[in-house]
Design an enzyme around this catalytic site. Structure first.
Site, PDB file in Angstrom:
ATOM      1  N   LEU A  19      -3.568   6.952  17.784  1.00  0.00           N
ATOM      2  CA  LEU A  19      -4.837   7.641  17.947  1.00  0.00           C
ATOM      3  C   LEU A  19      -6.004   6.817  17.424  1.00  0.00           C
ATOM      4  O   LEU A  19      -7.060   6.750  18.062  1.00  0.00           O
ATOM      5  CB  LEU A  19      -4.800   8.987  17.219  1.00  0.00           C
ATOM      6  CG  LEU A  19      -4.031  10.120  17.886  1.00  0.00           C
ATOM      7  CD1 LEU A  19      -3.858  11.278  16.920  1.00  0.00           C
ATOM      8  CD2 LEU A  19      -4.740  10.589  19.154  1.00  0.00           C
ATOM      9  N   ASP A  38      -7.045  -0.696   8.967  1.00  0.00           N
ATOM     10  CA  ASP A  38      -5.612  -0.430   9.035  1.00  0.00           C
ATOM     11  C   ASP A  38      -4.911  -1.260   7.975  1.00  0.00           C
ATOM     12  O   ASP A  38      -5.170  -2.465   7.838  1.00  0.00           O
ATOM     13  CB  ASP A  38      -5.035  -0.752  10.413  1.00  0.00           C
ATOM     14  CG  ASP A  38      -3.724  -0.022  10.653  1.00  0.00           C
ATOM     15  OD1 ASP A  38      -3.745   0.987  11.397  1.00  0.00           O
ATOM     16  OD2 ASP A  38      -2.688  -0.439  10.098  1.00  0.00           O
ATOM     17  N   ASP A  73      -6.722  -0.316   1.371  1.00  0.00           N
ATOM     18  CA  ASP A  73      -6.038   0.973   1.219  1.00  0.00           C
ATOM     19  C   ASP A  73      -7.084   2.039   0.942  1.00  0.00           C
ATOM     20  O   ASP A  73      -7.628   2.129  -0.159  1.00  0.00           O
ATOM     21  CB  ASP A  73      -5.038   0.884   0.064  1.00  0.00           C
ATOM     22  CG  ASP A  73      -4.252   2.177  -0.143  1.00  0.00           C
ATOM     23  OD1 ASP A  73      -4.537   3.173   0.549  1.00  0.00           O
ATOM     24  OD2 ASP A  73      -3.348   2.179  -1.005  1.00  0.00           O
ATOM     25  N   ILE A  74      -7.354   2.875   1.938  1.00  0.00           N
ATOM     26  CA  ILE A  74      -8.445   3.842   1.820  1.00  0.00           C
ATOM     27  C   ILE A  74      -8.080   5.032   0.931  1.00  0.00           C
ATOM     28  O   ILE A  74      -8.933   5.880   0.680  1.00  0.00           O
ATOM     29  CB  ILE A  74      -8.921   4.328   3.210  1.00  0.00           C
ATOM     30  CG1 ILE A  74      -7.761   4.662   4.135  1.00  0.00           C
ATOM     31  CG2 ILE A  74      -9.770   3.237   3.854  1.00  0.00           C
ATOM     32  CD1 ILE A  74      -7.138   5.990   3.935  1.00  0.00           C
ATOM     33  N   ASN A 100      -8.477   9.034   9.989  1.00  0.00           N
ATOM     34  CA  ASN A 100      -7.321   9.175  10.866  1.00  0.00           C
ATOM     35  C   ASN A 100      -6.015   8.692  10.241  1.00  0.00           C
ATOM     36  O   ASN A 100      -4.940   9.066  10.691  1.00  0.00           O
ATOM     37  CB  ASN A 100      -7.602   8.387  12.165  1.00  0.00           C
ATOM     38  CG  ASN A 100      -6.380   8.262  13.048  1.00  0.00           C
ATOM     39  OD1 ASN A 100      -5.999   9.200  13.735  1.00  0.00           O
ATOM     40  ND2 ASN A 100      -5.746   7.094  13.029  1.00  0.00           N
ATOM     41  N   TYR A 171       3.535  17.078   4.849  1.00  0.00           N
ATOM     42  CA  TYR A 171       2.550  16.782   5.893  1.00  0.00           C
ATOM     43  C   TYR A 171       1.711  18.023   6.222  1.00  0.00           C
ATOM     44  O   TYR A 171       0.481  17.951   6.331  1.00  0.00           O
ATOM     45  CB  TYR A 171       3.293  16.283   7.132  1.00  0.00           C
ATOM     46  CG  TYR A 171       2.455  15.995   8.338  1.00  0.00           C
ATOM     47  CD1 TYR A 171       1.682  14.845   8.419  1.00  0.00           C
ATOM     48  CD2 TYR A 171       2.458  16.860   9.430  1.00  0.00           C
ATOM     49  CE1 TYR A 171       0.929  14.567   9.551  1.00  0.00           C
ATOM     50  CE2 TYR A 171       1.714  16.591  10.560  1.00  0.00           C
ATOM     51  CZ  TYR A 171       0.951  15.451  10.614  1.00  0.00           C
ATOM     52  OH  TYR A 171       0.206  15.183  11.746  1.00  0.00           O
ATOM     53  N   LYS A 175      -2.311  18.380   5.748  1.00  0.00           N
ATOM     54  CA  LYS A 175      -3.174  18.640   6.895  1.00  0.00           C
ATOM     55  C   LYS A 175      -3.937  19.953   6.752  1.00  0.00           C
ATOM     56  O   LYS A 175      -5.067  20.077   7.228  1.00  0.00           O
ATOM     57  CB  LYS A 175      -2.341  18.641   8.184  1.00  0.00           C
ATOM     58  CG  LYS A 175      -1.839  17.256   8.594  1.00  0.00           C
ATOM     59  CD  LYS A 175      -2.977  16.264   8.764  1.00  0.00           C
ATOM     60  CE  LYS A 175      -2.536  14.981   9.435  1.00  0.00           C
ATOM     61  NZ  LYS A 175      -3.633  13.992   9.541  1.00  0.00           N
ATOM     62  N   THR A 205       2.328   9.247  19.544  1.00  0.00           N
ATOM     63  CA  THR A 205       2.068   8.071  18.715  1.00  0.00           C
ATOM     64  C   THR A 205       3.373   7.696  18.022  1.00  0.00           C
ATOM     65  O   THR A 205       4.411   8.318  18.258  1.00  0.00           O
ATOM     66  CB  THR A 205       0.987   8.373  17.659  1.00  0.00           C
ATOM     67  OG1 THR A 205       1.519   9.325  16.716  1.00  0.00           O
ATOM     68  CG2 THR A 205      -0.264   8.952  18.303  1.00  0.00           C
TER      69      THR A 205
END
Length: 301
Positions: A19, A38, A73-74, A100, A171, A175, A205
């Site tokens: 995505l 990334d 690394d965000i 994302n 997860y 989310k 994905t």
């Protein structure tokens, strides 16, 4: 390139594949200058042999667009801060943040290790919070200096965050947390010219290839309903100035379908005007449940 994002600077996290890659290419096609973030890790978050961000940058440039790669690394303060700095140093501005990045560590709850919980929540939820925090600090400073931005944030939730998903407690919780973060950010940042929305996409994905490998449109239709590129047009619009006035919303998007998701709101209610006994509370709850809408099924149940 001209388009609805002409002149805008857009940051997309986790943009090396899936995505994120589709979003980065779509923004560039609409005239945006893109910072492609990334870390280049595997599906489970383990280090990969190389970062795909540079490959996406090459694709954008080959098509006549402008882009730079960022490999930080965000989910760390340093990585998130450097992401914003990279946009400002390269292009002198930041207009849109698309959060994302993420990965999976699927286990049933009784088999879910603490590290698998922490790592998934860290990357998905903290990995949304920190880039948002540093971008918002920049936009607030701009607004206070009299340069109120037309800023946009698009967060990535999931149907698992809205309905739950068997085997994905970590997860799903992360989310769902992203939805809460989106609502708070939309309320807090509106005064600074920032709109914040979220999507709950369904697409094929690396994270969903087993689920959607065989899911296609009707034979002969010529339309791959689960292609990640189907999600990107809505993301691009939300990230553009054209989405003025739209904030604090969650959109489901899958194939050719866009849905405005309507979350928790008061349903059937009863007020005794005094304290209930446990028996009364239970009897009343059952009556109200009989009047309420049936919730959607948890994925995999």
């Amino acid at each position: 390139m001209s388009g609805i994002c002409h002149g805008r600077v857009v940051v997309v996290t986790g943009a090396g594949r899936g995505l994120g890659r589709a979003h980065a290419l779509a923004f560039a096609a609409e005239g945006a200058r893109v910072v492609v973030n990334d870390l280049g890790v595997g599906l489970d978050g383990s280090p990969g042999p190389d970062s795909p961000a540079a490959q996406v940058v090459d694709e954008i440039r080959a098509a006549g667009g402008e882009a730079i790669a960022h490999g930080g690394d965000i989910a760390t303060t340093e990585g998130a801060s450097s992401l914003v700095t990279a946009a400002l140093e390269a292009y002198g501005r930041l207009d849109t943040l698309v959060n994302n990045a993420g990965f999976l560590r699927d286990r049933m709850l009784v088999n879910l290790d603490e590290d698998d919980w922490d790592d998934v929540v860290r990357v998905h939820l903290k990995g949304h919070f920190l880039p948002l925090k540093h971008a918002a600090a920049h936009w607030r400073a701009e607004a206070k200096a009299g340069r109120t931005p037309t800023a946009r944030v698009v967060n990535t939730s999931s149907g698992a965050g809205l309905l739950g998903s068997v085997g994905q407690g970590n997860y799903s919780a992360a989310k769902a947390g992203i939805i809460g973060l989106t609502l708070v950010a939309a309320a807090e940042l509106a005064r600074y010219g920032v709109q914040v929305n979220a999507i709950a996409p369904a697409a094929r994905t690396r994270m969903t290839e087993r689920t959607f490998a065989e899911t296609m449109a009707a034979p002969g239709a010529g339309f791959d309903a689960m292609a990640p590129e189907n999600v990107s047009p809505l993301v691009v619009w939300l990230g553009s100035a054209a989405s003025a006035g739209v904030t604090g919303r969650v959109f489901g998007t899958e194939g050719g379908q866009i849905t405005v998701m309507e979350g928790w709101r008061p349903g059937p209610s009863a007020d005794k005007g005094a304290r209930w006994s446990p028996t009364e509370a239970g009897e009343t709850a059952l009556k109200l449940l009989a009047e309420a809408e049936t919730p959607g099924a948890v994925y995999g149940a």
